[in-house]
Motif scaffolding. Structure first.
Motif, mmCIF file in Angstrom:
data_model
loop_
_atom_site.group_PDB
_atom_site.id
_atom_site.type_symbol
_atom_site.label_atom_id
_atom_site.label_comp_id
_atom_site.label_asym_id
_atom_site.label_seq_id
_atom_site.Cartn_x
_atom_site.Cartn_y
_atom_site.Cartn_z
ATOM 1 N N CYS A 195 38.993 35.743 31.662
ATOM 2 C CA CYS A 195 39.181 36.593 32.855
ATOM 3 C C CYS A 195 39.479 35.726 34.084
ATOM 4 O O CYS A 195 40.386 36.028 34.865
ATOM 5 N N VAL A 196 38.720 34.642 34.246
ATOM 6 C CA VAL A 196 38.949 33.749 35.396
ATOM 7 C C VAL A 196 40.372 33.194 35.330
ATOM 8 O O VAL A 196 41.099 33.149 36.332
ATOM 9 N N ARG A 197 40.798 32.802 34.140
ATOM 10 C CA ARG A 197 42.164 32.283 33.982
ATOM 11 C C ARG A 197 43.192 33.370 34.287
ATOM 12 O O ARG A 197 44.249 33.098 34.850
ATOM 13 N N GLY A 198 42.873 34.605 33.925
ATOM 14 C CA GLY A 198 43.754 35.733 34.250
ATOM 15 C C GLY A 198 43.923 35.875 35.754
ATOM 16 O O GLY A 198 45.030 36.137 36.246
ATOM 17 N N LEU A 199 42.846 35.678 36.500
ATOM 18 C CA LEU A 199 42.948 35.743 37.967
ATOM 19 C C LEU A 199 43.780 34.574 38.485
ATOM 20 O O LEU A 199 44.697 34.746 39.299
ATOM 21 N N GLU A 200 43.463 33.381 37.988
ATOM 22 C CA GLU A 200 44.176 32.174 38.468
ATOM 23 C C GLU A 200 45.670 32.280 38.206
ATOM 24 O O GLU A 200 46.494 31.992 39.091
ATOM 25 N N ASP A 260 40.616 31.202 48.346
ATOM 26 C CA ASP A 260 40.809 31.683 49.726
ATOM 27 C C ASP A 260 41.565 33.014 49.787
ATOM 28 O O ASP A 260 41.936 33.475 50.864
ATOM 29 N N SER A 261 41.804 33.650 48.631
ATOM 30 C CA SER A 261 42.536 34.929 48.653
ATOM 31 C C SER A 261 41.659 36.060 49.167
ATOM 32 O O SER A 261 42.168 37.075 49.666
ATOM 33 N N GLY A 321 34.504 27.959 43.845
ATOM 34 C CA GLY A 321 34.638 28.205 45.285
ATOM 35 C C GLY A 321 34.999 29.625 45.664
ATOM 36 O O GLY A 321 35.257 29.908 46.851
ATOM 37 N N TYR A 322 35.021 30.532 44.708
ATOM 38 C CA TYR A 322 35.302 31.936 45.039
ATOM 39 C C TYR A 322 34.066 32.567 45.679
ATOM 40 O O TYR A 322 32.923 32.182 45.372
ATOM 41 N N LYS A 323 34.320 33.576 46.536
ATOM 42 C CA LYS A 323 33.224 34.342 47.129
ATOM 43 C C LYS A 323 33.021 35.574 46.255
ATOM 44 O O LYS A 323 33.888 36.451 46.197
ATOM 45 N N ARG A 344 39.387 45.838 49.320
ATOM 46 C CA ARG A 344 38.225 44.942 49.411
ATOM 47 C C ARG A 344 38.368 43.675 48.573
ATOM 48 O O ARG A 344 37.899 42.614 48.958
ATOM 49 N N TRP A 345 38.976 43.782 47.387
ATOM 50 C CA TRP A 345 38.892 42.661 46.434
ATOM 51 C C TRP A 345 40.244 41.979 46.241
ATOM 52 O O TRP A 345 41.257 42.634 46.034
ATOM 53 N N ALA A 346 40.227 40.649 46.256
ATOM 54 C CA ALA A 346 41.435 39.900 45.877
ATOM 55 C C ALA A 346 41.558 39.887 44.359
ATOM 56 O O ALA A 346 42.657 39.831 43.807
#
Ligand code: NDP
Length: 333
Positions: free
Chosen positions: A139-144, A151-152, A176-178, A217-219
């Motif tokens: 999932c993280v790789r899917g976002l990347e 910073d998105s 480093g994601y929020k 709300r969400w990047a």
């Protein structure tokens, strides 16, 4: 002789689960590349809970040994790629669904299902991560891959206290994601903050029918629960953002309109860990070894013996398990 959890189906379709003793004669044989693994650890994922309790028809072929993950040492090999003593992992490939699974002290698998235990991870670590953690990394790789960077903007993780959710939070926070964690267990807020969640929201704010388009709300989103939660997550994703969908803890339905896609260019990415290519698996596991702190793995995991899996299987479906459960398959008493 060795021990394994064994599932049979009665004439009325009910699943019966028992701890049984076997010898190597019962291990299935594949057309080529047969490898016998002495399994050291396995784990209980949500899908294993469904298989062991029979609450959903995830098992394609009875009788079967459940367990979609295993980690152990090669004991015999017909595959030139694998030698006796190699430390290996199997995730998915329909073990525990169609083929002999990991909740067994011994398993015969196909050599092309194996990946090498990455340097820096112990067999226990690998099963504390398991399919849940490796799916979180997919999932993280899917976002990347879709351009969601730290910073998105904020990233939402649903089913936060569960296995996929806990590991996704930990990886994203380290990168480093929020992270905003959505949970039905606000009592676990301290745990989620320790994993790295910056904000915590009550999952009830996402679980009922909502408007087709909501405040942006969400990047990015890592969704493990499906249904209205996934629909609301898509409806509140920023212009150009990405939602990864891997789970169905709330439900398999998706009551959604096309509005987020055609008006905000939101991308909905499906994640399947079971049949994904070996190259992508190896890449995900290398990243897990690098991007997941060992202390975080330990903080979110506990270990049980083989006979305890029956209770854990029920508990995971009832949403009572926090983080991950490793099964020490060598402990059969
Ligand atoms: P867990 O049971 O560990 O976590 C699921 C979490 O979802 C729970 O801890 C709970 O978190 C939340 N939840 C439970 N019931 C509901 C509900 N009715 N409504 C909303 N939220 C709920 O499971 P896993 O993390 O192992 O797996 C999560 C999902 O991902 C499962 O559906 C699983 O089948 C799927 N999955 C899919 C994979 C794939 O390849 N696509 C691979 C691995 C898993 P909280 O208490 O914090 O709200």
């Amino acid at each position: 002789m060795f021990n394994a959890i064994y599932l049979t189906q009665s004439d009325d379709g009910k699943t019966q689960a028992a701890l049984r003793e076997f010898n190597d004669d019962v291990l299935p044989r594949y057309e080529s590349g047969n490898v016998i693994v002495d399994v050291h650890y396995s784990t209980i994922n949500f899908k294993d809970g469904l298989a062991i309790t029979g609450r959903s028809p995830v098992v394609r072929s009875f009788p079967i040994v459940p367990g979609i993950d295993l980690c152990g040492v090669v004991a015999e090999s017909d595959d030139p790629e694998w030698k006796v003593g190699d430390k290996v992992i199997v995730n998915g490939w329909e073990i525990g669904e169609r083929y002999w699974g990991g909740l067994s002290q011994r398993a015969r698998v196909r050599g092309d299902w194996l990946i090498r235990l990455p340097a820096g991870l112990t067999p226990w670590d690998a099963m504390a991560i398991g399919t849940a953690g490796y799916t979180a990394m997919l999932c993280v790789r899917g976002l990347e891959k879709n351009g969601v960077a730290p910073d998105s903007g904020p990233v939402l993780v649903t089913g936060a206290s569960g296995g996929v959710g806990s590991i996704a939070i930990s990886i994203l926070a380290k990168l480093g994601y929020k992270v905003t964690a959505s949970t039905g267990r606000l009592s676990e807020s301290d745990y989620l903050r320790e994993l790295g969640a910056a904000h915590i929201i009550d999952r009830s704010s996402l679980s009922s029918p909502g408007k087709p388009l909501q405040k942006e709300r969400w990047a990015g989103v890592v969704d493990t629960v499906g249904s209205h939660t996934l629909a609301n997550a898509c409806a509140s994703t920023q212009y150009g953002g990405t939602v990864t969908a891997c789970g169905l803890a709330q439900g398999m339905d998706l009551p959604l309109t096309v509005a987020p896609f055609i008006l905000r260019g939101v991308k909905l990415i499906g994640i399947n860990s079971v049949l994904i290519s070996r190259a992508e698996r190896e890449d995900a596991w290398e990243r897990l070894a690098k991007d997941l702190k060992p202390q975080a793995i330990a903080a979110m995991s506990r270990t049980v013996a083989l006979p305890e899996v029956f209770d854990v299987a029920r508990d995971i479906l009832d949403g009572k398990i926090r983080g991950r459960v490793v099964v020490d398959v060598q402990r059969a008493m």
